[in-house]
Design an enzyme around this catalytic site. Structure first.
Site, mmCIF file in Angstrom:
data_model
loop_
_atom_site.group_PDB
_atom_site.id
_atom_site.type_symbol
_atom_site.label_atom_id
_atom_site.label_comp_id
_atom_site.label_asym_id
_atom_site.label_seq_id
_atom_site.Cartn_x
_atom_site.Cartn_y
_atom_site.Cartn_z
ATOM 1 N N TYR A 157 0.828 -1.212 0.000
ATOM 2 C CA TYR A 157 0.000 0.000 0.000
ATOM 3 C C TYR A 157 0.864 1.264 0.000
ATOM 4 O O TYR A 157 0.658 2.174 -0.813
ATOM 5 C CB TYR A 157 -0.917 -0.030 1.226
ATOM 6 N N LYS A 161 1.178 4.157 -2.906
ATOM 7 C CA LYS A 161 0.794 5.548 -2.625
ATOM 8 C C LYS A 161 1.981 6.499 -2.826
ATOM 9 O O LYS A 161 1.803 7.648 -3.248
ATOM 10 C CB LYS A 161 0.224 5.673 -1.212
HETATM 11 P P1 NAP Z 1 -13.290 2.406 0.633
HETATM 12 O O1 NAP Z 1 -14.345 2.895 1.545
HETATM 13 O O2 NAP Z 1 -12.740 1.026 0.817
HETATM 14 O O3 NAP Z 1 -13.819 2.551 -0.882
HETATM 15 C C1 NAP Z 1 -13.010 2.139 -1.942
HETATM 16 C C2 NAP Z 1 -13.640 2.535 -3.256
HETATM 17 O O4 NAP Z 1 -12.750 2.154 -4.319
HETATM 18 C C3 NAP Z 1 -14.960 1.861 -3.541
HETATM 19 O O5 NAP Z 1 -15.793 2.783 -4.220
HETATM 20 C C4 NAP Z 1 -14.581 0.695 -4.479
HETATM 21 O O6 NAP Z 1 -15.617 0.305 -5.378
HETATM 22 C C5 NAP Z 1 -13.464 1.366 -5.268
HETATM 23 N N1 NAP Z 1 -12.556 0.426 -5.902
HETATM 24 C C6 NAP Z 1 -11.702 -0.469 -5.314
HETATM 25 N N2 NAP Z 1 -11.021 -1.151 -6.240
HETATM 26 C C7 NAP Z 1 -11.452 -0.685 -7.456
HETATM 27 C C8 NAP Z 1 -11.126 -0.995 -8.800
HETATM 28 N N3 NAP Z 1 -10.218 -1.937 -9.105
HETATM 29 N N4 NAP Z 1 -11.766 -0.312 -9.799
HETATM 30 C C9 NAP Z 1 -12.681 0.638 -9.508
HETATM 31 N N5 NAP Z 1 -13.030 0.972 -8.246
HETATM 32 C C10 NAP Z 1 -12.430 0.314 -7.235
HETATM 33 O O7 NAP Z 1 -12.015 3.365 0.636
HETATM 34 P P2 NAP Z 1 -11.822 4.856 1.199
HETATM 35 O O8 NAP Z 1 -11.377 4.778 2.600
HETATM 36 O O9 NAP Z 1 -12.994 5.704 0.824
HETATM 37 O O10 NAP Z 1 -10.520 5.282 0.352
HETATM 38 C C11 NAP Z 1 -10.609 6.009 -0.868
HETATM 39 C C12 NAP Z 1 -9.189 6.339 -1.321
HETATM 40 O O11 NAP Z 1 -8.538 7.127 -0.313
HETATM 41 C C13 NAP Z 1 -8.294 5.101 -1.514
HETATM 42 O O12 NAP Z 1 -7.433 5.304 -2.612
HETATM 43 C C14 NAP Z 1 -7.500 5.033 -0.229
HETATM 44 O O13 NAP Z 1 -6.266 4.380 -0.393
HETATM 45 C C15 NAP Z 1 -7.321 6.513 0.074
HETATM 46 N N6 NAP Z 1 -7.037 6.790 1.484
HETATM 47 C C16 NAP Z 1 -7.933 6.449 2.450
HETATM 48 C C17 NAP Z 1 -7.634 6.731 3.783
HETATM 49 C C18 NAP Z 1 -8.577 6.392 4.918
HETATM 50 O O14 NAP Z 1 -8.188 6.605 6.077
HETATM 51 N N7 NAP Z 1 -9.767 5.906 4.659
HETATM 52 C C19 NAP Z 1 -6.423 7.353 4.117
HETATM 53 C C20 NAP Z 1 -5.540 7.675 3.097
HETATM 54 C C21 NAP Z 1 -5.874 7.398 1.781
HETATM 55 P P3 NAP Z 1 -16.746 -0.822 -4.964
HETATM 56 O O15 NAP Z 1 -17.701 -0.112 -4.029
HETATM 57 O O16 NAP Z 1 -17.418 -1.186 -6.234
HETATM 58 O O17 NAP Z 1 -16.019 -1.937 -4.296
#
Ligand code: NAP
Length: 250
Positions: A157, A161
């Site tokens: 991861y 990133k």
């Molecule tokens: P999440 O709730 O797990 O949602 C992930 C989203 O990505 C879902 O809409 C999922 O679609 C989609 N997805 C996953 N694999 C995919 C693929 N191969 N093609 C198209 N769509 C795909 O994640 P989140 O926490 O909102 O995170 C969103 C972004 O922010 C990510 O890149 C994550 O690494 C980054 N981020 C998050 C955090 C945190 O604390 N949450 C911190 C830093 C960075 P489906 O619904 O269809 O599965």
């Protein structure tokens, strides 16, 4: 901000849940037409479309797997047919396969890199074809605070990133002469499905490291995206904005 994105078309990858959903709703609220990408969860993507409509915005869902180059190209052809333009791309789709290095499988590494980094490459390449012709556009990459500071147990991861930050800078230099801006956001600990899975002790450790004394909300990230894609950020490219409650200060 009012409807400052009126007339713009925005694609948000991974818009069905969490941070992506909040971004879709925020951009719709500011007047953009929003394309809500999802991989498998159609019902949640349609819920995002509904929430955008409640803000008075136009939106539709578009299924494709960002890790599949052919699917990305097909989806962009369909998108161009339907909207005729693309002004904003938010590369938000992401997954995490965590574990200590000695226990990681090849598949953990490949699937994480495929979605987070290869997926970002496939989508920016497809978007650039449209944006370069229009000589304008704004791209935002959803990296992570751990891409800047590292994190034990998250080698794939963190690598993906950190790679997105390099991708942002190379693209920002290459596309600036064509009027296209490219920036990254590095969220800290944001409350979504992704962080809900974490061990409670680990969550407490993260919490202690946040000077603002709370976890982030998806809307905190969405506000930063809305700023970066707006005309108010017209002189900002190749930059990284931390949305982390002070967890990392550069
Ligand atoms: P999440 O709730 O797990 O949602 C992930 C989203 O990505 C879902 O809409 C999922 O679609 C989609 N997805 C996953 N694999 C995919 C693929 N191969 N093609 C198209 N769509 C795909 O994640 P989140 O926490 O909102 O995170 C969103 C972004 O922010 C990510 O890149 C994550 O690494 C980054 N981020 C998050 C955090 C945190 O604390 N949450 C911190 C830093 C960075 P489906 O619904 O269809 O599965």
């Amino acid at each position: 901000m009012g409807k400052n994105l009126e007339g713009r078309v925005a694609l948000v990858t991974g818009g069905s849940r969490g941070i992506g959903r909040a971004i879709c709703v925020e951009l719709a609220d500011r007047g953009a037409q929003v394309i809500v990408n999802f991989r498998s969860n159609e019902a949640e993507a349609e819920e995002t479309v509904k929430l955008c409509a409640e803000k008075g915005g136009q939106a539709f869902a578009l299924q494709f797997d960002v890790a599949d180059s052919a699917q990305v190209d097909q989806a962009f052809a369909a998108l161009k047919e339907r909207t005729g333009r693309l002004d904003i791309l938010v590369n938000n789709a992401g997954i995490s396969k965590d574990g200590l290095i000695l226990r990681l499988k090849d598949e953990d590494w490949h699937s994480t890199l495929s979605t987070n980094l290869h997926g970002a490459f496939y989508t920016v390449r497809a978007a650039a074809k449209i944006m370069v012709k229009a000589r304008c556009g704004s791209i935002v990459q959803m990296s992570s605070v751990v891409g800047e500071m590292g994190n034990a147990g998250q080698v794939p991861y963190v690598s993906s990133k950190a790679g997105m930050l390099g991708l942002t800078k190379a693209l920002a230099r290459e596309l600036a002469p064509r009027g296209i801006r490219v920036n990254s956001i590095t969220p800290g600990f944001i409350e979504t499905d992704m962080t809900a899975e974490l061990d409670e002790n680990l969550k407490q450790e993260h919490f202690k490291a946040i000077p603002l004394g709370r976890y982030g909300k998806p809307e905190d990230v969405a506000h930063a995206v809305a700023f970066l894609v707006s005309d108010e950020a017209a002189y900002i490219t190749g930059q990284t904005i931390g949305v982390n409650g002070g967890m990392l200060m550069r």
